[in-house]
Design a protein around this motif. Structure first.
Motif, PDB file in Angstrom:
ATOM      1  N   UNK A  20       0.811  -1.212   0.000  1.00  0.00           N
ATOM      2  CA  UNK A  20       0.000   0.000   0.000  1.00  0.00           C
ATOM      3  C   UNK A  20       0.848   1.267   0.000  1.00  0.00           C
ATOM      4  N   UNK A  21       2.162   1.131  -0.142  1.00  0.00           N
ATOM      5  CA  UNK A  21       3.056   2.282  -0.125  1.00  0.00           C
ATOM      6  C   UNK A  21       3.306   2.755  -1.557  1.00  0.00           C
ATOM      7  N   UNK A  22       2.619   3.803  -1.962  1.00  0.00           N
ATOM      8  CA  UNK A  22       2.782   4.365  -3.302  1.00  0.00           C
ATOM      9  C   UNK A  22       3.188   5.825  -3.218  1.00  0.00           C
ATOM     10  N   UNK A  23       4.108   6.117  -2.303  1.00  0.00           N
ATOM     11  CA  UNK A  23       4.601   7.474  -2.126  1.00  0.00           C
ATOM     12  C   UNK A  23       5.280   7.932  -3.419  1.00  0.00           C
ATOM     13  N   UNK A  24       4.891   9.075  -3.971  1.00  0.00           N
ATOM     14  CA  UNK A  24       5.519   9.563  -5.201  1.00  0.00           C
ATOM     15  C   UNK A  24       7.031   9.727  -5.094  1.00  0.00           C
ATOM     16  N   UNK A  25       7.551   9.953  -3.891  1.00  0.00           N
ATOM     17  CA  UNK A  25       9.005  10.083  -3.728  1.00  0.00           C
ATOM     18  C   UNK A  25       9.725   8.759  -3.950  1.00  0.00           C
ATOM     19  N   UNK A  26       8.986   7.655  -3.947  1.00  0.00           N
ATOM     20  CA  UNK A  26       9.575   6.347  -4.201  1.00  0.00           C
ATOM     21  C   UNK A  26       9.201   5.840  -5.592  1.00  0.00           C
ATOM     22  N   UNK A  27       8.785   6.729  -6.470  1.00  0.00           N
ATOM     23  CA  UNK A  27       8.407   6.334  -7.820  1.00  0.00           C
ATOM     24  C   UNK A  27       9.281   7.057  -8.831  1.00  0.00           C
ATOM     25  N   UNK A  28       9.457   6.412  -9.986  1.00  0.00           N
ATOM     26  CA  UNK A  28      10.349   6.918 -11.013  1.00  0.00           C
ATOM     27  C   UNK A  28       9.662   6.786 -12.365  1.00  0.00           C
ATOM     28  N   UNK A  29       9.891   7.735 -13.244  1.00  0.00           N
ATOM     29  CA  UNK A  29       9.364   7.705 -14.595  1.00  0.00           C
ATOM     30  C   UNK A  29      10.457   7.203 -15.528  1.00  0.00           C
ATOM     31  N   UNK A  30      10.124   6.215 -16.359  1.00  0.00           N
ATOM     32  CA  UNK A  30      11.093   5.637 -17.282  1.00  0.00           C
ATOM     33  C   UNK A  30      10.372   5.137 -18.517  1.00  0.00           C
ATOM     34  N   UNK A  31      11.132   4.809 -19.574  1.00  0.00           N
ATOM     35  CA  UNK A  31      10.523   4.263 -20.781  1.00  0.00           C
ATOM     36  C   UNK A  31      10.311   2.769 -20.608  1.00  0.00           C
ATOM     37  N   UNK A  32       9.428   2.208 -21.417  1.00  0.00           N
ATOM     38  CA  UNK A  32       9.199   0.766 -21.342  1.00  0.00           C
ATOM     39  C   UNK A  32      10.459   0.000 -21.729  1.00  0.00           C
ATOM     40  N   UNK A  33      11.332   0.593 -22.564  1.00  0.00           N
ATOM     41  CA  UNK A  33      12.613  -0.041 -22.893  1.00  0.00           C
ATOM     42  C   UNK A  33      13.475  -0.159 -21.640  1.00  0.00           C
ATOM     43  N   UNK A  34      13.436   0.849 -20.806  1.00  0.00           N
ATOM     44  CA  UNK A  34      14.232   0.852 -19.580  1.00  0.00           C
ATOM     45  C   UNK A  34      13.719  -0.181 -18.587  1.00  0.00           C
ATOM     46  N   UNK A  35      12.458  -0.517 -18.670  1.00  0.00           N
ATOM     47  CA  UNK A  35      11.895  -1.509 -17.762  1.00  0.00           C
ATOM     48  C   UNK A  35      12.577  -2.851 -17.931  1.00  0.00           C
ATOM     49  N   UNK A  36      12.987  -3.157 -19.149  1.00  0.00           N
ATOM     50  CA  UNK A  36      13.636  -4.442 -19.432  1.00  0.00           C
ATOM     51  C   UNK A  36      15.111  -4.448 -19.054  1.00  0.00           C
ATOM     52  N   UNK A  37      15.801  -3.377 -19.401  1.00  0.00           N
ATOM     53  CA  UNK A  37      17.253  -3.421 -19.211  1.00  0.00           C
ATOM     54  C   UNK A  37      17.857  -2.167 -18.606  1.00  0.00           C
ATOM     55  N   UNK A  38      17.050  -1.175 -18.302  1.00  0.00           N
ATOM     56  CA  UNK A  38      17.501   0.111 -17.758  1.00  0.00           C
ATOM     57  C   UNK A  38      18.567   0.782 -18.609  1.00  0.00           C
ATOM     58  N   UNK A  39      18.606   0.444 -19.909  1.00  0.00           N
ATOM     59  CA  UNK A  39      19.566   1.060 -20.795  1.00  0.00           C
ATOM     60  C   UNK A  39      18.889   1.974 -21.821  1.00  0.00           C
ATOM     61  N   UNK A  40      17.574   2.033 -21.801  1.00  0.00           N
ATOM     62  CA  UNK A  40      16.814   2.890 -22.704  1.00  0.00           C
ATOM     63  C   UNK A  40      17.225   2.727 -24.152  1.00  0.00           C
ATOM     64  N   UNK A  41      17.255   1.498 -24.600  1.00  0.00           N
ATOM     65  CA  UNK A  41      17.502   1.227 -25.994  1.00  0.00           C
ATOM     66  C   UNK A  41      18.957   1.105 -26.379  1.00  0.00           C
ATOM     67  N   UNK A  42      19.864   1.239 -25.451  1.00  0.00           N
ATOM     68  CA  UNK A  42      21.293   1.081 -25.778  1.00  0.00           C
ATOM     69  C   UNK A  42      21.622  -0.355 -26.097  1.00  0.00           C
TER      70      UNK A  42
END
Length: 71
Positions: A49-71
């Motif tokens: 139930x902890x959805x504090x915005x300070x613990x959330x990050x915006x990223x691309x769906x490519x980054x979700x897989x490898x955190x390299x954003x398409x590299x």
């Protein structure tokens, strides 16, 4: 995507806060496409139930897989 626990009723509000805070920009590569919001520290570690915005990050769906954003 499969979820163990449902998102809270106010998730769209939280998500919009994060999108605006991060200027609709991936925090890994600067992309403005295929954006997703997720926890920095996994929710299962802090409590589902902890959805504090300070613990959330915006990223691309490519980054979700490898955190390299398409590299």
């Amino acid at each position: 995507m499969w979820r163990q626990n449902p998102l809270p009723p106010d998730w769209h509000t939280i998500r919009n806060q994060i999108l605006q805070r991060d200027d609709y920009t991936c925090q890994h590569c600067g992309s403005h496409q295929n954006l997703e919001v997720d926890h920095i520290i996994p929710a299962w570690k802090l409590g589902w139930d902890n959805h504090n915005p300070n613990n959330c990050l915006l990223y691309t769906s490519d980054a979700a897989d490898d955190l390299l954003c398409g590299d």
